[in-house]
Write a protein that holds these residues in place. Structure first.
Motif, PDB file in Angstrom:
ATOM      1  N   ARG A   1       0.892  -1.235  -0.017  1.00 37.74           N
ATOM      2  CA  ARG A   1      -0.021  -0.177  -0.081  1.00 37.74           C
ATOM      3  C   ARG A   1       0.883   1.300   0.058  1.00 37.74           C
ATOM      4  O   ARG A   1       0.705   2.185  -0.819  1.00 37.74           O
ATOM      5  CB  ARG A   1      -0.834  -0.097   1.168  1.00 37.74           C
ATOM      6  CG  ARG A   1      -2.290  -0.963   1.046  1.00 37.74           C
ATOM      7  CD  ARG A   1      -3.143  -0.606   2.181  1.00 37.74           C
ATOM      8  NE  ARG A   1      -3.755  -1.658   2.543  1.00 37.74           N
ATOM      9  CZ  ARG A   1      -3.906  -2.304   3.711  1.00 37.74           C
ATOM     10  NH1 ARG A   1      -3.384  -1.465   4.721  1.00 37.74           N
ATOM     11  NH2 ARG A   1      -4.342  -3.391   3.855  1.00 37.74           N
ATOM     12  N   ALA A   2       1.982   1.279   0.887  1.00 38.11           N
ATOM     13  CA  ALA A   2       2.744   2.401   0.938  1.00 38.11           C
ATOM     14  C   ALA A   2       3.542   2.662  -0.348  1.00 38.11           C
ATOM     15  O   ALA A   2       3.477   3.819  -0.837  1.00 38.11           O
ATOM     16  CB  ALA A   2       4.018   2.123   1.914  1.00 38.11           C
ATOM     17  N   GLN A   3       3.950   1.456  -0.938  1.00 36.59           N
ATOM     18  CA  GLN A   3       4.591   1.777  -2.414  1.00 36.59           C
ATOM     19  C   GLN A   3       3.646   1.992  -3.639  1.00 36.59           C
ATOM     20  O   GLN A   3       3.885   2.905  -4.253  1.00 36.59           O
ATOM     21  CB  GLN A   3       4.994   0.219  -2.821  1.00 36.59           C
ATOM     22  CG  GLN A   3       5.997   0.566  -4.001  1.00 36.59           C
ATOM     23  CD  GLN A   3       6.522  -0.803  -4.668  1.00 36.59           C
ATOM     24  OE1 GLN A   3       5.605  -1.941  -4.533  1.00 36.59           O
ATOM     25  NE2 GLN A   3       7.530  -1.008  -5.158  1.00 36.59           N
ATOM     26  N   HIS A   4       2.410   1.799  -3.302  1.00 37.41           N
ATOM     27  CA  HIS A   4       1.379   2.184  -4.384  1.00 37.41           C
ATOM     28  C   HIS A   4       0.865   3.725  -4.155  1.00 37.41           C
ATOM     29  O   HIS A   4       1.083   4.411  -5.064  1.00 37.41           O
ATOM     30  CB  HIS A   4       0.151   1.347  -4.131  1.00 37.41           C
ATOM     31  CG  HIS A   4      -1.074   1.788  -5.162  1.00 37.41           C
ATOM     32  ND1 HIS A   4      -0.915   1.630  -6.547  1.00 37.41           N
ATOM     33  CD2 HIS A   4      -2.232   2.374  -4.672  1.00 37.41           C
ATOM     34  CE1 HIS A   4      -2.120   2.094  -7.025  1.00 37.41           C
ATOM     35  NE2 HIS A   4      -2.647   2.624  -6.140  1.00 37.41           N
ATOM     36  N   ALA A   5       0.884   4.188  -2.915  1.00 43.37           N
ATOM     37  CA  ALA A   5       0.795   5.464  -2.556  1.00 43.37           C
ATOM     38  C   ALA A   5       1.813   6.357  -3.083  1.00 43.37           C
ATOM     39  O   ALA A   5       1.639   7.254  -3.789  1.00 43.37           O
ATOM     40  CB  ALA A   5       0.377   5.716  -1.104  1.00 43.37           C
ATOM     41  N   ALA A   6       3.161   6.034  -3.118  1.00 42.78           N
ATOM     42  CA  ALA A   6       3.986   6.772  -3.417  1.00 42.78           C
ATOM     43  C   ALA A   6       4.286   6.706  -4.982  1.00 42.78           C
ATOM     44  O   ALA A   6       4.591   7.869  -5.471  1.00 42.78           O
ATOM     45  CB  ALA A   6       5.568   6.097  -2.797  1.00 42.78           C
TER      46      ALA A   6
ATOM     47  N   SER B   1       1.697   6.455  -6.901  1.00 40.08           N
ATOM     48  CA  SER B   1       0.634   7.437  -7.179  1.00 40.08           C
ATOM     49  C   SER B   1       0.923   8.865  -7.284  1.00 40.08           C
ATOM     50  O   SER B   1       0.635   9.532  -8.180  1.00 40.08           O
ATOM     51  CB  SER B   1      -0.650   7.036  -6.610  1.00 40.08           C
ATOM     52  OG  SER B   1      -1.020   5.685  -6.676  1.00 40.08           O
ATOM     53  N   ARG B   2       1.470   9.362  -6.189  1.00 40.78           N
ATOM     54  CA  ARG B   2       2.065  10.685  -5.879  1.00 40.78           C
ATOM     55  C   ARG B   2       3.001  10.775  -6.867  1.00 40.78           C
ATOM     56  O   ARG B   2       2.940  11.931  -7.591  1.00 40.78           O
ATOM     57  CB  ARG B   2       2.494  10.960  -4.626  1.00 40.78           C
ATOM     58  CG  ARG B   2       1.352  10.886  -3.470  1.00 40.78           C
ATOM     59  CD  ARG B   2       1.918  11.171  -1.993  1.00 40.78           C
ATOM     60  NE  ARG B   2       3.055  10.548  -1.715  1.00 40.78           N
ATOM     61  CZ  ARG B   2       2.999   9.366  -0.866  1.00 40.78           C
ATOM     62  NH1 ARG B   2       1.816   9.120  -0.571  1.00 40.78           N
ATOM     63  NH2 ARG B   2       3.946   8.611  -0.435  1.00 40.78           N
ATOM     64  N   TRP B   3       4.023  10.078  -7.221  1.00 44.28           N
ATOM     65  CA  TRP B   3       4.893  10.245  -8.119  1.00 44.28           C
ATOM     66  C   TRP B   3       4.370  10.582  -9.478  1.00 44.28           C
ATOM     67  O   TRP B   3       4.843  11.273 -10.284  1.00 44.28           O
ATOM     68  CB  TRP B   3       6.060   9.129  -8.051  1.00 44.28           C
ATOM     69  CG  TRP B   3       7.243   9.385  -9.014  1.00 44.28           C
ATOM     70  CD1 TRP B   3       8.338  10.183  -8.773  1.00 44.28           C
ATOM     71  CD2 TRP B   3       7.342   9.095 -10.383  1.00 44.28           C
ATOM     72  NE1 TRP B   3       9.119  10.431  -9.994  1.00 44.28           N
ATOM     73  CE2 TRP B   3       8.591   9.561 -10.823  1.00 44.28           C
ATOM     74  CE3 TRP B   3       6.701   8.108 -11.293  1.00 44.28           C
ATOM     75  CZ2 TRP B   3       9.199   9.373 -11.975  1.00 44.28           C
ATOM     76  CZ3 TRP B   3       7.002   7.848 -12.586  1.00 44.28           C
ATOM     77  CH2 TRP B   3       8.262   8.358 -12.947  1.00 44.28           C
ATOM     78  N   ALA B   4       3.514   9.725  -9.931  1.00 43.39           N
ATOM     79  CA  ALA B   4       2.832   9.796 -11.084  1.00 43.39           C
ATOM     80  C   ALA B   4       2.151  11.024 -11.412  1.00 43.39           C
ATOM     81  O   ALA B   4       2.161  11.654 -12.442  1.00 43.39           O
ATOM     82  CB  ALA B   4       1.814   8.701 -11.505  1.00 43.39           C
ATOM     83  N   ARG B   5       1.172  11.519 -10.313  1.00 39.55           N
ATOM     84  CA  ARG B   5       0.654  12.638 -10.149  1.00 39.55           C
ATOM     85  C   ARG B   5       1.347  13.844 -10.323  1.00 39.55           C
ATOM     86  O   ARG B   5       1.055  14.598 -11.247  1.00 39.55           O
ATOM     87  CB  ARG B   5      -0.349  12.667  -9.045  1.00 39.55           C
ATOM     88  CG  ARG B   5      -1.407  13.819  -8.969  1.00 39.55           C
ATOM     89  CD  ARG B   5      -2.218  13.806  -7.815  1.00 39.55           C
ATOM     90  NE  ARG B   5      -1.291  13.853  -6.584  1.00 39.55           N
ATOM     91  CZ  ARG B   5      -1.437  12.989  -5.654  1.00 39.55           C
ATOM     92  NH1 ARG B   5      -2.202  12.015  -5.642  1.00 39.55           N
ATOM     93  NH2 ARG B   5      -0.679  13.204  -4.505  1.00 39.55           N
ATOM     94  N   ASP B   6       2.520  13.721  -9.562  1.00 43.01           N
ATOM     95  CA  ASP B   6       3.447  15.109  -9.636  1.00 43.01           C
ATOM     96  C   ASP B   6       4.083  15.188 -10.857  1.00 43.01           C
ATOM     97  O   ASP B   6       4.216  16.300 -11.464  1.00 43.01           O
ATOM     98  CB  ASP B   6       4.445  14.828  -8.386  1.00 43.01           C
ATOM     99  CG  ASP B   6       3.677  15.113  -7.050  1.00 43.01           C
ATOM    100  OD1 ASP B   6       2.674  15.353  -7.179  1.00 43.01           O
ATOM    101  OD2 ASP B   6       4.473  14.725  -6.172  1.00 43.01           O
ATOM    102  N   SER B   7       4.332  13.984 -11.465  1.00 41.57           N
ATOM    103  CA  SER B   7       5.350  14.082 -12.850  1.00 41.57           C
ATOM    104  C   SER B   7       4.391  14.426 -13.691  1.00 41.57           C
ATOM    105  O   SER B   7       4.659  15.116 -14.880  1.00 41.57           O
ATOM    106  CB  SER B   7       6.013  12.759 -13.303  1.00 41.57           C
ATOM    107  OG  SER B   7       4.914  11.709 -13.195  1.00 41.57           O
TER     108      SER B   7
END
Length: 120
Positions: free
Chosen positions: A103-108, A110-116
């Motif tokens: 879950r933590a990896q998925h959240a990270a 997701s944030r990275w994909a959204r930010d990029s």
């Protein structure tokens, strides 16, 4: 190709066999990472150096304490380096990630994909 000592070849062969056994037990094909391949090369080179130093130590005059001490020190340093490098090489299958880690990896990610995507 570098010519290796019998001791280095034996150690590399044992590590390859161990990797093959782990691969078979896990039912997957395991291979060395680039970093592990580099560590294996450094291990073999250090074993070669140790064999050379041991030969020098064995042929040194027993009354030549200065050189005996130097060779002994270098041999111990080689042994310590091999031991450390072996700790960086793994023939085991990585344990599966826990649910919490996934879950933590998925959240990270997701944030990275959204930010990029926002900046691109």
């Amino acid at each position: 190709m570098v010519r290796r000592s019998r001791e280095a070849e034996t150690l590399l062969g044992e590590l390859e066999s161990e990797l093959a056994r782990s691969s078979e037990a896990a039912g997957v094909t395991l291979s060395w990472t680039p970093a592990e391949r580099q560590h294996l090369d450094m291990i073999a080179s250090t074993v070669d150096r140790r064999v050379h130093l041991q030969g020098r130590y064995n042929t040194t005059d027993p009354l030549d304490a200065k050189n005996l001490c130097r060779y002994s020190t270098e041999i111990r340093l080689c042994d310590a380096l091999v031991s450390r490098l072996l700790g960086k090489v793994s023939t085991d299958v990585a344990p599966p990630m826990s649910q919490r880690s996934r879950r933590a990896q998925h959240a990270a990610l997701s944030r990275w994909a959204r930010d990029s995507g926002a900046t691109g």
